[in-house]
Design a protein around this motif. Structure first.
Motif, PDB file in Angstrom:
ATOM      1  N   LYS A   7      58.769  27.963 -10.290  1.00 58.16           N
ATOM      2  CA  LYS A   7      59.263  29.293 -10.642  1.00 58.16           C
ATOM      3  C   LYS A   7      60.360  29.711  -9.677  1.00 58.16           C
ATOM      4  CE  LYS A   7      57.402  33.626 -10.552  1.00 58.16           C
ATOM      5  NZ  LYS A   7      56.271  34.380 -10.091  1.00 58.16           N
ATOM      6  N   HIS A   8      61.486  30.105 -10.241  1.00 57.08           N
ATOM      7  CA  HIS A   8      62.632  30.509  -9.434  1.00 57.08           C
ATOM      8  C   HIS A   8      62.308  31.752  -8.609  1.00 57.08           C
ATOM      9  CE1 HIS A   8      66.842  30.742  -8.402  1.00 57.08           C
ATOM     10  NE2 HIS A   8      66.814  32.028  -8.677  1.00 57.08           N
ATOM     11  N   ILE A  52      54.202  40.388  -4.607  1.00 56.04           N
ATOM     12  CA  ILE A  52      54.841  39.093  -4.880  1.00 56.04           C
ATOM     13  C   ILE A  52      53.779  38.002  -4.805  1.00 56.04           C
ATOM     14  CG2 ILE A  52      56.578  37.431  -4.090  1.00 56.04           C
ATOM     15  CD1 ILE A  52      58.085  39.928  -2.903  1.00 56.04           C
ATOM     16  N   ASP A  53      53.599  37.320  -5.921  1.00 58.37           N
ATOM     17  CA  ASP A  53      52.538  36.321  -6.034  1.00 58.37           C
ATOM     18  C   ASP A  53      53.080  34.915  -5.784  1.00 58.37           C
ATOM     19  OD1 ASP A  53      50.165  35.045  -6.521  1.00 58.37           O
ATOM     20  OD2 ASP A  53      50.240  35.283  -8.702  1.00 58.37           O
ATOM     21  N   ARG A  54      52.980  34.478  -4.538  1.00 58.49           N
ATOM     22  CA  ARG A  54      53.393  33.122  -4.149  1.00 58.49           C
ATOM     23  C   ARG A  54      52.292  32.533  -3.288  1.00 58.49           C
ATOM     24  NH1 ARG A  54      57.854  31.064  -6.832  1.00 58.49           N
ATOM     25  NH2 ARG A  54      59.254  32.787  -7.286  1.00 58.49           N
ATOM     26  N   THR A  61      57.733  25.812   1.310  1.00 60.93           N
ATOM     27  CA  THR A  61      58.846  25.085   0.710  1.00 60.93           C
ATOM     28  C   THR A  61      60.119  25.925   0.737  1.00 60.93           C
ATOM     29  OG1 THR A  61      57.334  23.845  -0.701  1.00 60.93           O
ATOM     30  CG2 THR A  61      59.646  23.923  -1.391  1.00 60.93           C
ATOM     31  N   LYS A  62      60.002  27.202   0.389  1.00 57.65           N
ATOM     32  CA  LYS A  62      61.175  28.078   0.381  1.00 57.65           C
ATOM     33  C   LYS A  62      61.722  28.231   1.796  1.00 57.65           C
ATOM     34  CE  LYS A  62      64.148  30.444  -1.823  1.00 57.65           C
ATOM     35  NZ  LYS A  62      65.015  29.712  -2.762  1.00 57.65           N
ATOM     36  N   TYR A  63      60.830  28.419   2.749  1.00 58.85           N
ATOM     37  CA  TYR A  63      61.211  28.536   4.165  1.00 58.85           C
ATOM     38  C   TYR A  63      61.960  27.283   4.612  1.00 58.85           C
ATOM     39  CZ  TYR A  63      60.137  27.959   9.190  1.00 58.85           C
ATOM     40  OH  TYR A  63      60.189  27.703  10.541  1.00 58.85           O
ATOM     41  N   LYS A  64      61.397  26.125   4.302  1.00 55.59           N
ATOM     42  CA  LYS A  64      62.031  24.858   4.695  1.00 55.59           C
ATOM     43  C   LYS A  64      63.393  24.688   4.027  1.00 55.59           C
ATOM     44  CE  LYS A  64      58.149  21.966   6.040  1.00 55.59           C
ATOM     45  NZ  LYS A  64      57.328  20.802   5.711  1.00 55.59           N
ATOM     46  N   ASN A  65      63.476  25.046   2.742  1.00 53.86           N
ATOM     47  CA  ASN A  65      64.742  24.916   2.017  1.00 53.86           C
ATOM     48  C   ASN A  65      65.813  25.839   2.600  1.00 53.86           C
ATOM     49  OD1 ASN A  65      63.632  22.993   0.368  1.00 53.86           O
ATOM     50  ND2 ASN A  65      63.294  24.365  -1.361  1.00 53.86           N
ATOM     51  N   LEU A  66      65.430  27.070   2.940  1.00 60.85           N
ATOM     52  CA  LEU A  66      66.380  28.006   3.537  1.00 60.85           C
ATOM     53  C   LEU A  66      66.891  27.461   4.873  1.00 60.85           C
ATOM     54  CD1 LEU A  66      64.599  31.407   2.818  1.00 60.85           C
ATOM     55  CD2 LEU A  66      66.891  30.783   2.007  1.00 60.85           C
ATOM     56  N   LYS A  67      65.974  26.949   5.691  1.00 57.90           N
ATOM     57  CA  LYS A  67      66.361  26.397   6.987  1.00 57.90           C
ATOM     58  C   LYS A  67      67.263  25.178   6.809  1.00 57.90           C
ATOM     59  CE  LYS A  67      63.532  25.684  10.481  1.00 57.90           C
ATOM     60  NZ  LYS A  67      62.349  25.578  11.351  1.00 57.90           N
TER      61      LYS A  67
END
Length: 102
Positions: A7-8, A52-54, A61-67
């Motif tokens: 999910k985006h 926010i349901d994550r 994963t989002k944290y790692k991708n941003l970094k």
């Protein structure tokens, strides 16, 4: 059974994640932590409080991708001088990561 793994993330969700990530306590927990499931469970709980349901895996994963995206841009900019491309939330991530030794 959609786990929402693909999910985006909306801008609001990313902003909320970055906001939680910028929290002093969270940063201290993340510094030097190798087993960080508990930290990302805490981040997911805080996101849930904001509606926010994550799950923790999505947050990590989002944290790692941003970094990763940030560091890739930094490297690129070192070689070319002026930034050739931008990432969303660059300034926000920059503020967090510049405080930490890379």
């Amino acid at each position: 059974n959609d786990t929402g793994a693909g999910k985006h993330w909306s801008d609001n969700e990313v902003k909320a994640l970055i906001n939680i990530w910028s929290d002093e306590k969270i940063q201290q927990m993340l510094e030097g932590a190798t087993r960080n499931k508990e930290i990302f469970e805490e981040i997911a709980r805080r996101l849930m409080k904001r509606g926010i349901d994550r799950d923790w895996k999505q947050c990590r994963t989002k944290y790692k991708n941003l970094k990763y995206e940030y560091r890739a841009l930094q490297k690129e900019n070192e070689h070319h001088g002026n930034p050739r491309r931008k990432m969303r939330f660059y300034e926000e991530v920059d503020c967090i990561l510049r405080r930490q030794p890379l």
